[in-house]
Design a protein around this motif. Structure first.
Motif, PDB file in Angstrom:
ATOM      1  N   CYS A 283     -10.655   2.488  -3.921  1.00 62.75           N
ATOM      2  CA  CYS A 283      -9.734   1.539  -3.307  1.00 62.75           C
ATOM      3  C   CYS A 283     -10.254   0.112  -3.510  1.00 62.75           C
ATOM      4  O   CYS A 283     -11.463  -0.132  -3.514  1.00 62.75           O
ATOM      5  CB  CYS A 283      -9.631   1.868  -1.821  1.00 62.75           C
ATOM      6  N   LEU A 284      -9.325  -0.819  -3.660  1.00 62.13           N
ATOM      7  CA  LEU A 284      -9.679  -2.206  -3.968  1.00 62.13           C
ATOM      8  C   LEU A 284      -9.810  -3.077  -2.713  1.00 62.13           C
ATOM      9  O   LEU A 284     -10.050  -4.277  -2.808  1.00 62.13           O
ATOM     10  CB  LEU A 284      -8.599  -2.805  -4.890  1.00 62.13           C
ATOM     11  N   PHE A 285      -9.636  -2.446  -1.545  1.00 58.77           N
ATOM     12  CA  PHE A 285      -9.637  -3.214  -0.286  1.00 58.77           C
ATOM     13  C   PHE A 285     -11.043  -3.583   0.171  1.00 58.77           C
ATOM     14  O   PHE A 285     -11.278  -4.694   0.644  1.00 58.77           O
ATOM     15  CB  PHE A 285      -8.942  -2.381   0.804  1.00 58.77           C
TER      16      PHE A 285
ATOM     17  N   CYS B  91       0.791   3.454  -3.044  1.00 63.41           N
ATOM     18  CA  CYS B  91      -0.356   3.171  -3.928  1.00 63.41           C
ATOM     19  C   CYS B  91      -1.109   4.470  -4.208  1.00 63.41           C
ATOM     20  O   CYS B  91      -1.351   5.268  -3.301  1.00 63.41           O
ATOM     21  CB  CYS B  91      -1.287   2.147  -3.277  1.00 63.41           C
TER      22      CYS B  91
ATOM     23  N   GLN C 237       0.816  -1.213   0.000  1.00 61.86           N
ATOM     24  CA  GLN C 237       0.000   0.000   0.000  1.00 61.86           C
ATOM     25  C   GLN C 237       0.856   1.273   0.000  1.00 61.86           C
ATOM     26  O   GLN C 237       0.385   2.324  -0.452  1.00 61.86           O
ATOM     27  CB  GLN C 237      -0.898  -0.011   1.230  1.00 61.86           C
TER      28      GLN C 237
ATOM     29  N   CYS D  70      -8.296  -6.588  -1.880  1.00 64.78           N
ATOM     30  CA  CYS D  70      -6.887  -6.180  -2.010  1.00 64.78           C
ATOM     31  C   CYS D  70      -6.130  -6.434  -0.707  1.00 64.78           C
ATOM     32  O   CYS D  70      -6.589  -6.072   0.376  1.00 64.78           O
ATOM     33  CB  CYS D  70      -6.799  -4.698  -2.376  1.00 64.78           C
TER      34      CYS D  70
HETATM   35  S1  SF4 Z   1      -6.038  -1.356  -0.211  1.00 62.62           S
HETATM   36 FE1  SF4 Z   1      -6.462   0.360  -1.630  1.00 62.62          FE
HETATM   37  S2  SF4 Z   1      -4.878   1.884  -1.186  1.00 62.62           S
HETATM   38 FE2  SF4 Z   1      -4.204  -0.070  -0.296  1.00 62.62          FE
HETATM   39  S3  SF4 Z   1      -2.944  -1.067  -1.841  1.00 62.62           S
HETATM   40 FE3  SF4 Z   1      -5.001  -1.858  -2.154  1.00 62.62          FE
HETATM   41  S4  SF4 Z   1      -5.927  -0.431  -3.650  1.00 62.62           S
HETATM   42 FE4  SF4 Z   1      -4.088   0.577  -2.842  1.00 62.62          FE
END
Ligand code: SF4
Length: 320
Positions: A224-226, A203, A200, A231
């Motif tokens: 965000c992909l979390f 990112c 992260q 993610c």
């Molecule tokens: S959680 Fe969101 S901010 Fe963190 S690395 Fe994944 S996409 Fe990027």
């Protein structure tokens, strides 16, 4: 001159492909600028059959100085030496590895299979595959907990599926130039310089993480992909967003969730459909939160972040 020997166990050659794409420094730089002598490599080596066998024996006997042994792929322990027969040198690879590791000044494990066992070591692990000094999080692996190379170091682990090419070449240069002593290894023998921060870190979606602005689709530039797509960037130690791939990009920058491939447990959830690319939640709270994050704080953060989110955080800021 630094002699380097690269061997493969149970591998897909992904780390070889990655290595050949290195840019800073490149493989050519290793040879022309840093004095590397590639004794043998599956894609670059010329010797075959008896000649290769002799070369390996010379490394073991000390007739050829084995400065760096790089190993890619899992160590296959199938019965009676089956499973990973080195077709060029007529002996199970694990036996060559056992002898060569004793002769090498430094041993570097490249990629998840060599470091932790990787995909071949997933249950039920029919080939009894292990990493060089770990099986997943458990210390030991093929060479054992106490193994040290002739230079007095454990196996230097550079995980990833594959490992970033520049992580590999930069560690090789650090060894060849006598600077490896400046590099601290973490509890999994990963060089901290590449594996202390999280995926992260750097990112481009961090602002969306902070505002809890989610994306529900792959390849979107916003969000965000979390929160929905699983993610693992906040939980994964890697420098993928600091040292970009091809010097250009990273998974998360192009809208692909981080799969956590530098961590010993990879592949998480056996990559089963419905478990990857989907955030596992209980009552709306992700089952896995970033290290140090408390579940009750997550709930609080959600309320505050949602309330504070500016409209632009929900829009595609790259469209003008
Ligand atoms: S959680 Fe969101 S901010 Fe963190 S690395 Fe994944 S996409 Fe990027």
């Amino acid at each position: 001159m630094t002699n380097i020997l690269w061997l493969q166990g149970g591998a897909c050659s992904g780390n070889t492909m990655s290595f050949l794409n290195a840019e800073e420094p490149s493989v050519c730089d290793l040879i022309s600028d840093f004095g590397f002598n590639v004794l043998w490599h599956p894609s670059l080596g010329l010797e075959l059959g008896d000649n290769l066998q002799q070369l390996l024996r010379d490394c073991i006997s000390g007739a050829i100085s084995l400065d760096i042994l790089v190993f890619e792929g899992s160590v296959v322990n199938a019965p009676n030496g089956t499973g990973n027969w080195n077709r060029f040198a007529h002996r199970p690879m694990k036996d060559w590895l056992d002898d060569l590791a004793k002769a090498a000044s430094f041993v570097v494990a490249v990629g998840d299979c060599a470091t932790w066992g990787g995909i071949p070591a997933m249950e039920p692990n029919p080939s009894d595959s292990v990493g060089l000094q770990f099986l997943k999080r458990k210390e030991g692996g093929f060479l054992g907990t106490d193994y040290k190379s002739k230079a007095g170091l454990p196996v230097i682990n550079i995980p990833g599926c594959p490992a970033h090419p520049d992580w590999i070449t930069q560690i090789l240069v650090a060894i060849a130039t006598g600077r490896i002593g400046d590099i601290t290894l973490d509890e999994f023998n990963r060089p901290q310089t590449f594996f202390k921060s999280f995926t992260q870190t750097g990112c481009t979606r961090n602002v969306h993480f902070a505002y809890k602005a989610s994306t529900g689709e792959f390849g979107q530039r916003n969000g965000c992909l979390f929160y929905d797509l699983g993610c693992r960037g906040p939980m994964t130690h890697s420098s993928c967003n600091r040292i970009l791939w091809n010097r250009v990009s990273s998974k998360t920058r192009v809208g692909m969730p981080c799969l956590g491939c530098t961590e010993p447990e990879f592949p998480f959830h056996d990559l089963k459909p419905g478990t990857v690319f989907k955030t596992q939640t209980v009552m709306g709270v992700p089952k896995e939160l970033p290290p140090g994050f408390k579940k009750k704080d997550y709930a609080l953060m959600t309320i505050v972040a949602k309330d504070a989110t500016p409209r632009w955080a929900e829009e595609d800021m790259f469209v003008v």
